[in-house]
Design an enzyme around this catalytic site. Structure first.
Site: not given
Length: 664
Positions: A462-463, A466, A469
């Site tokens: 998940h991180e 980020h 992104h």
């Protein structure tokens, strides 16, 4: 003031990718740079506002974005250190900075001359006198909306009251963060009898050992504590649970009055700005646009999850009765018994797969997924120092060798580190100032036990979503790059990245992935309920009118109980993921009235994953399409437009309902 040339922040770093020079940065350097940076930005903006030349993209938007370069250069590394490796001096600087920065922001967004200069550019564009492309138009529109939401049209008296409220909120938020962090550390459960730790591995027990011969179980941010799935001793599980849920309810780290004061100040500010409540102010600047749209999505999910949790409670109570017919099911039993039932039903328990879950092996799996999807590679740069000495720095390249940026990974838990996991930027990648991105991931794994849970695996993916992104930022303006998107959009790309952890062979062999998928469907009611309870609690605090909010910290628990009951999510056996008193997302972070964004983003996540499945899965072609259409633009255009570019239509809720087992 002029920043001394001896300050490492006085100019852009000369290190690769302009990585901040953490080896030579000292707390006093940040303090000096903040003072100089705020003064410099205000001077630059005064020049922008008073420029006699007709408004253009270059002398308005470009000048705006460049105005705060020094301040940004100081704040990004400082924030990373503050959250990951703080000390008393850093904390003191932040306590001093927060109200000053709030006043600085007010000085900008309450400046009518600046607003008028931006309006002039919008007027000239409408008249065809100047041409703006999509990124220019979006930035200009967002700035004008921010000025209006910040109160630029208010009268002098109301502006003065607004400034006071903003300054007060900055002080309260800082105080909450400190009290919450210290309360979490102080709430650790001390065990004096090793027998109470039955159920843990020897390595896990050794990892809890303290110098005085006891064992210390540190609390994590959430209500449920990871070790409660393993501890056989019911009394210890109860102590651990109660230490968790009672944080902030009294004593030296009481946060109750702080959160009451924050909620009331936000409500008063919203009313001053002409909004019904703080949630309406937040929703307007998000994808949702209205509180009604938020509640239409999230409110029905809570009662549906509660119904499933009640059905699961009967199963867990029956399992408890097998060993203790007189016992009553309690919240500290839930995850422990759910793990037993999961093991019996699906022939699966996490200890079966521990050999695959070494933290470094999981990191390599995240890299492998990114390489397969996007063609990027990672090279460990042992010559570079991250925002904490514990961090590792990696250089990222595209498949053709083109530099992408730097990725900084900080695995390990420390007493001076915030709980949970998060991503930050150290350098914003953008075209205007010709900078490549430098981003961090921060987790809280235990150094002495390098095997992590499956939840830890999902958190890492998940991180890292980020981080991708941020790394793939392809925007003109630094303020719009990468993860600079609305709160109800920003979690979506990272949630999509979680999907690649489930690829057979990526982290676990196919046999275990199949078992884990089957097992993960069990206990979905409780998992969804605890998240929705926190989501709706956040909405309650921020949709309640000022006159109906508590005035005293003594009223917090009653307010919370009534709010949860009103939404149909007041289940004692499954408390919220965060209770009010330690809900750092909304009182100390940037998620006030926006915690719903996790579930809102999950709608897009499930719909996007369905697109991948419909088009052949995690291929390089599909990854490049996702990168180009959705990750690269960041917040430089309307995020929903980026979604439409990727998917070909607006997101649909059907795939999420299927995922949650609520399609019927």
């Amino acid at each position: 003031m002029t920043l001394p040339a001896t300050n490492p922040l006085a100019e852009r770093s000369h290190l690769p990718y302009q990585l901040p020079d953490f080896a030579n940065l000292r707390p006093e350097h940040y303090r000096e740079a903040f003072e100089a940076g705020m003064a410099e930005q205000l001077e630059n903006l005064r020049a922008l506002a008073s420029d006699p030349e007709p408004a253009t993209v270059e002398n308005v938007l470009h000048a705006w974005e460049r105005s705060g370069e020094l301040l940004n250069r100081a704040y990004l590394p400082f924030a990373s250190v503050l959250w990951a490796d703080t000390n008393d001096e850093i904390d003191a600087i932040y306590a001093d900075l927060a109200p000053k920065h709030a006043a600085h922001t007010d000085a900008i967004f309450l400046d009518r001359a600046l607003f008028d200069r931006l309006t002039e550019l919008a007027t000239r564009e409408a008249a065809g006198e100047v041409e703006l492309d999509a990124e220019d138009s979006w930035l200009l529109g967002e700035l004008l909306r921010q000025f209006n939401r910040s109160g630029v049209s208010l009268g002098e008296d109301d502006q003065q009251r607004l400034r006071a409220l903003n300054q007060r909120l900055a002080e309260l938020g800082t105080a909450f963060e400190k009290a919450n962090r210290e309360g979490r550390v102080a709430g650790a459960v001390v065990v004096t009898d090793r027998a109470e730790l039955d159920g843990l591995t020897d390595a896990e027990v050794d990892g809890l050992a303290a110098e005085d011969g006891t064992w210390r179980i540190e609390l994590v941010n959430t209500t449920q504590q990871p070790l409660m799935t393993k501890l056989h001793d019911r009394g210890l599980r109860k102590r651990l649970f109660e230490a968790s849920v009672n944080r902030g309810l009294g004593g030296a780290h009481d946060t109750r009055q702080l959160i009451v004061d924050i909620a009331r100040a936000r409500a008063e500010r919203a009313a001053l700005l002409g909004y019904e409540h703080h949630a309406a102010l937040v929703a307007e600047s998000a994808c949702a646009k209205t509180t009604d749209a938020v509640l239409a999505l999230v409110a029905p999910l809570g009662p549906a999850a509660a119904a499933q949790a009640r059905a699961d409670a009967d199963t867990l109570a029956a399992k408890l009765a097998e060993n203790d017919p007189e016992a009553t099911l309690e919240p500290w039993d839930w995850e422990y018994l759910a793990e037993i039932v999961r093991r019996e039903r699906f022939a699966f328990e996490e200890s079966d797969v521990e050999e695959f879950l070494d933290v470094n092996a999981v990191l390599e799996a995240t890299y492998a997924a990114a390489n397969e999807l996007y063609g990027i590679t990672f090279t460990h740069r042992t010559d570079l120092v991250g925002h904490t000495p514990d961090a590792d720095v990696y250089e990222v390249h595209d498949a053709d060798g083109t530099p992408v940026g730097l990725f900084v990974m900080d695995f390990w838990a420390r007493p001076n580190k915030n709980g949970g996991a998060w991503m930050t930027n150290l350098v914003d990648g953008n075209h205007l100032t010709r900078q490549l991105p430098v981003v961090t991931n921060n987790c809280n794994y235990t150094r002495s036990t390098t095997t992590i849970s499956w939840d830890g695996v999902i958190t890492m993916f998940h991180e890292f979503g980020h981080a991708l992104h941020g790394l793939f930022a392809d925007s003109r303006y630094p303020s719009r790059a990468g993860t600079s998107t609305p709160g109800d959009f920003v979690e979506f790309p990272s949630q999509v990245n979680e999907h690649w952890a489930w690829t057979p062979g990526r982290v676990l062999p196919e046999e275990w992935i199949t078992r884990l998928k089957d097992a993960s469907r069990f206990n979905q009611g409780a998992g969804t309920l605890e998240l929705m309870a926190s989501t709706l609690l956040d909405q309650s605090w921020h949709t309640t009118p000022l006159g109906s909010l508590p005035t005293s910290g003594d009223e917090v628990e009653d307010f919370e109980a009534r709010a949860l009951a009103s939404w149909g999510v007041g289940e004692a056996l499954v408390p919220p993921r965060y209770r009010s008193t330690y809900f750092s997302h909304i009182w100390g972070g940037g998620y006030a009235a926006g915690y719903y964004g996790y579930k809102w983003s999950e709608v897009m996540d499930a719909d996007a994953v369905a697109w991948f499945e419909e088009n052949g899965g995690g291929t390089r072609e599909n990854g490049d399409h996702f990168r180009r259409t959705l990750l690269a633009p960041g917040g430089s255009v309307d995020p929903l437009e980026t979604y439409r570019s990727f998917r070909g239509r607006d997101p649909e809720v059907g795939p999420l309902l299927e995922r949650l087992g609520l399609a019927d």
